[in-house]
Design an enzyme around this catalytic site. Sequence first.
Site, PDB file in Angstrom:
ATOM      1  N   ASP A  74      -0.007   9.244  -2.759  1.00 41.73           N
ATOM      2  CA  ASP A  74      -0.263   7.987  -3.455  1.00 41.73           C
ATOM      3  C   ASP A  74       0.878   7.060  -3.075  1.00 41.73           C
ATOM      4  O   ASP A  74       2.045   7.471  -3.026  1.00 41.73           O
ATOM      5  CB  ASP A  74      -0.327   8.175  -4.972  1.00 41.73           C
ATOM      6  N   ARG A 187       5.825   6.535   4.211  1.00 40.89           N
ATOM      7  CA  ARG A 187       4.931   7.667   4.478  1.00 40.89           C
ATOM      8  C   ARG A 187       5.608   8.645   5.437  1.00 40.89           C
ATOM      9  O   ARG A 187       5.569   9.855   5.244  1.00 40.89           O
ATOM     10  CB  ARG A 187       3.631   7.121   5.083  1.00 40.89           C
TER      11      ARG A 187
END
Length: 204
Positions: A74, A187
């Site tokens: 997320d 990420r």
Amino acid sequence: MSTEVQKLLIATNNSGKIHELRDFLDTLPFELLNLSDFPDCADVEETGATFAENAQLKASGYAMQTGLLSLADDSGLEVESLDGRPGVLSARYGGPDTNFTQKMDLLLTELNKTGDIIRSARFVCSIAVADSDGRILSTSEGICEGKISSIPYGSGGFGYDPIFIPEGYEQTFGELNERVKQKISHRFRAFEEIIPFLRHFEAV
Ligand code: IMP
């Protein structure tokens, strides 16, 4: 000893994320699947108050539905002078029917009203891995600090990339070569942290 390759579900439909992760994913000792391989899977609602909670909800929820080891992330954008908004609501900012051009416009309008000239912001990514029973086995978090540009620049990447200038650079993620983002993004950092767990994972 079984020689069957273990399956790992990358629990996302976001092609932008999968594209950015391909270098990592290619090195993993798993047969990789994603949610498009499970069209009947019900969406797991992101009802958590934090990125970490949502990543864990999604990893557990999709693992239990598919019976597979599952990895979910997320992520989102936190703007300092907007008290961390849009945060966990990044994908839903401005309502369900707004596209990213509209979301970026809205964010720039809100931010301009604050009079903040520093415009500090950060991308955050939380990752969770759950076993086929939905138990969380490992988690990680990555952060990419930066600031919000005055208007959108560039068309690379996805989401809020055209208005985010990472620390140490003068251009937005929308303008920078995708290889730059792959090395410094939230990420990338979250994956880098969880890769040793995945490489050494052995099913019990
Ligand atoms: P998620 O799919 O719930 O993790 O939603 C993440 C949302 O945050 C995306 O839809 C984008 O709005 C935003 N976001 C997360 N990571 C990035 C990124 O690397 N670039 C641009 N926007 C991002």
